[in-house]
Design a protein around this motif. Structure first.
Motif, PDB file in Angstrom:
ATOM      1  N   ASN A 299       0.851  -1.189   0.000  1.00 27.07           N
ATOM      2  CA  ASN A 299       0.000   0.000   0.000  1.00 27.07           C
ATOM      3  C   ASN A 299       0.893   1.248   0.000  1.00 27.07           C
ATOM      4  O   ASN A 299       2.123   1.157   0.069  1.00 27.07           O
ATOM      5  CB  ASN A 299      -0.983  -0.002   1.172  1.00 27.07           C
ATOM      6  N   LEU A 300       0.256   2.414  -0.075  1.00 29.49           N
ATOM      7  CA  LEU A 300       1.037   3.655  -0.219  1.00 29.49           C
ATOM      8  C   LEU A 300       1.943   3.914   0.981  1.00 29.49           C
ATOM      9  O   LEU A 300       3.075   4.388   0.828  1.00 29.49           O
ATOM     10  CB  LEU A 300       0.087   4.842  -0.426  1.00 29.49           C
ATOM     11  N   LYS A 301       1.447   3.603   2.172  1.00 27.28           N
ATOM     12  CA  LYS A 301       2.252   3.811   3.384  1.00 27.28           C
ATOM     13  C   LYS A 301       3.492   2.933   3.359  1.00 27.28           C
ATOM     14  O   LYS A 301       4.599   3.374   3.707  1.00 27.28           O
ATOM     15  CB  LYS A 301       1.405   3.508   4.622  1.00 27.28           C
ATOM     16  N   GLU A 302       3.320   1.672   2.939  1.00 28.01           N
ATOM     17  CA  GLU A 302       4.454   0.745   2.882  1.00 28.01           C
ATOM     18  C   GLU A 302       5.459   1.182   1.817  1.00 28.01           C
ATOM     19  O   GLU A 302       6.677   1.098   2.035  1.00 28.01           O
ATOM     20  CB  GLU A 302       3.936  -0.672   2.587  1.00 28.01           C
ATOM     21  N   ILE A 303       4.969   1.661   0.688  1.00 30.00           N
ATOM     22  CA  ILE A 303       5.873   2.140  -0.363  1.00 30.00           C
ATOM     23  C   ILE A 303       6.635   3.370   0.122  1.00 30.00           C
ATOM     24  O   ILE A 303       7.828   3.527  -0.131  1.00 30.00           O
ATOM     25  CB  ILE A 303       5.096   2.475  -1.650  1.00 30.00           C
ATOM     26  N   GLY A 304       5.937   4.251   0.858  1.00 24.34           N
ATOM     27  CA  GLY A 304       6.595   5.429   1.413  1.00 24.34           C
ATOM     28  C   GLY A 304       7.750   5.054   2.321  1.00 24.34           C
ATOM     29  O   GLY A 304       8.818   5.697   2.295  1.00 24.34           O
ATOM     30  N   ALA A 305       7.539   3.981   3.107  1.00 28.95           N
ATOM     31  CA  ALA A 305       8.602   3.525   4.005  1.00 28.95           C
ATOM     32  C   ALA A 305       9.795   3.007   3.209  1.00 28.95           C
ATOM     33  O   ALA A 305      10.957   3.227   3.582  1.00 28.95           O
ATOM     34  CB  ALA A 305       8.063   2.434   4.928  1.00 28.95           C
ATOM     35  N   VAL A 306       9.545   2.334   2.105  1.00 25.01           N
ATOM     36  CA  VAL A 306      10.625   1.827   1.255  1.00 25.01           C
ATOM     37  C   VAL A 306      11.405   2.971   0.625  1.00 25.01           C
ATOM     38  O   VAL A 306      12.644   2.958   0.586  1.00 25.01           O
ATOM     39  CB  VAL A 306      10.049   0.907   0.148  1.00 25.01           C
ATOM     40  N   LEU A 307      10.684   3.992   0.151  1.00 23.29           N
ATOM     41  CA  LEU A 307      11.335   5.100  -0.569  1.00 23.29           C
ATOM     42  C   LEU A 307      11.815   6.213   0.354  1.00 23.29           C
ATOM     43  O   LEU A 307      12.548   7.102  -0.074  1.00 23.29           O
ATOM     44  CB  LEU A 307      10.355   5.694  -1.598  1.00 23.29           C
ATOM     45  N   GLY A 308      11.345   6.188   1.602  1.00 28.67           N
ATOM     46  CA  GLY A 308      11.730   7.243   2.529  1.00 28.67           C
ATOM     47  C   GLY A 308      11.023   8.552   2.267  1.00 28.67           C
ATOM     48  O   GLY A 308      11.603   9.633   2.461  1.00 28.67           O
ATOM     49  N   VAL A 309       9.763   8.474   1.775  1.00 25.82           N
ATOM     50  CA  VAL A 309       8.970   9.676   1.512  1.00 25.82           C
ATOM     51  C   VAL A 309       7.605   9.510   2.163  1.00 25.82           C
ATOM     52  O   VAL A 309       7.252   8.438   2.656  1.00 25.82           O
ATOM     53  CB  VAL A 309       8.802   9.927  -0.007  1.00 25.82           C
ATOM     54  N   THR A 310       6.813  10.572   2.155  1.00 22.92           N
ATOM     55  CA  THR A 310       5.490  10.512   2.767  1.00 22.92           C
ATOM     56  C   THR A 310       4.511   9.737   1.887  1.00 22.92           C
ATOM     57  O   THR A 310       4.723   9.564   0.687  1.00 22.92           O
ATOM     58  CB  THR A 310       4.927  11.921   2.993  1.00 22.92           C
ATOM     59  N   GLU A 311       3.428   9.298   2.520  1.00 20.04           N
ATOM     60  CA  GLU A 311       2.379   8.587   1.790  1.00 20.04           C
ATOM     61  C   GLU A 311       1.778   9.475   0.698  1.00 20.04           C
ATOM     62  O   GLU A 311       1.491   9.006  -0.414  1.00 20.04           O
ATOM     63  CB  GLU A 311       1.289   8.145   2.770  1.00 20.04           C
TER      64      GLU A 311
END
Length: 261
Positions: free
Chosen positions: A207-219
């Motif tokens: 999901n967007l939150k998990e992708i944000g954690a991978v990329l180091g950016v906000t949801e």
């Protein structure tokens, strides 16, 4: 009771037991999808559609299949939920129109420059401020989050359909395979960051939150990147869809002439 009646009764009992055992699977898939959907979507609608998919899977499953029942049912359940989402398309027509406008501007810029369209130039040509533009990108992501398969509104525009190939006729199958190749090529041409978001979202199903954690950016930033990718894909698929539509018109004209001769 005849042998046939006994067999049918055992089949029904077996199907009912499979449904009872795997009902939690429906909720798990529904809530997993909800992590990728707008708040306006009601999870109970997904669960209801998923239970119908589970029931159909239980009735159609045979032990001779290579896949386990859970794998087989999971595909049917998810498919039933996506069908329900497509049927009740929550995206307003105004969003579809805006996405088409953005994609056309991106297409024009990339034709003129031979390079990826920059946000600043897209905003300038659309007459949008940053806040409005980022909101439009978020809407674009929501309008196309069903594995690029949600239908367009009645006003036109090409959908990236990923229908079941077994249900297609010979000509439809050729077009369907052509669409897949064109879409793969278009995704491969995206900027690296957009490619990564698309891969994590559609292939890895983060999901967007998990992708944000991978990329180091906000949801919210992930949502913007996702929207940028969707708009850019739509722009780059336009040439292919226009070719298909031209071919369809030519075939229709040929058939009409053949009937009139």
């Amino acid at each position: 009771m005849s042998v046939a009646s006994e067999y049918l009764q055992l089949q029904r009992q077996s199907a009912d037991e499979l449904v009872r055992q795997h009902a939690p699977l429906v909720r798990r898939i529904a809530y997993h999808l909800m992590g990728r959907l707008p708040p306006s979507v009601d999870v109970s609608d997904l669960i209801q559609a998923g239970m119908i998919g589970l029931l159909e899977a239980a009735r159609n499953f045979t032990t001779g299949r290579n896949a386990s029942f859970e794998t087989f049912a999971g595909i049917r359940i998810r498919g039933a939920m996506l069908d329900e989402l497509r049927r009740t398309d929550w995206t307003p027509r105004s969003v579809h129109r805006k996405v088409r406008e953005m994609a056309e501007v991106v297409r024009q810029i990339e034709i003129e420059t031979g390079a990826d369209a920059e946000d600043a130039e897209v905003m300038r040509r659309l007459g949008m401020g940053a806040e409005e533009y980022h909101a439009a990108l978020a809407d674009a992501a929501s309008a196309r989050l069903l594995s690029l398969s949600a239908p367009d509104d009645a006003e036109g525009g090409a959908a990236f359909d990923v229908a079941d190939g077994e249900s297609l006729g010979p000509q439809d199958s050729v077009e369907h395979e052509g669409m897949r190749r064109a879409l793969v090529d278009a995704i491969g041409s995206l900027p690296e960051r957009e490619q990564l978001v698309m891969s994590l979202y559609y292939e890895e199903e983060l999901n967007l939150k998990e992708i944000g954690a991978v990329l180091g950016v906000t949801e919210s930033r992930v949502c913007q990147i996702h929207g940028q990718a969707i708009v850019r894909l739509r722009a780059r698929m336009t040439g292919w869809t226009e070719q298909v539509e031209a071919g369809n018109r030519a075939r229709a004209t040929g058939k009409s002439r053949a009937r009139g001769s």
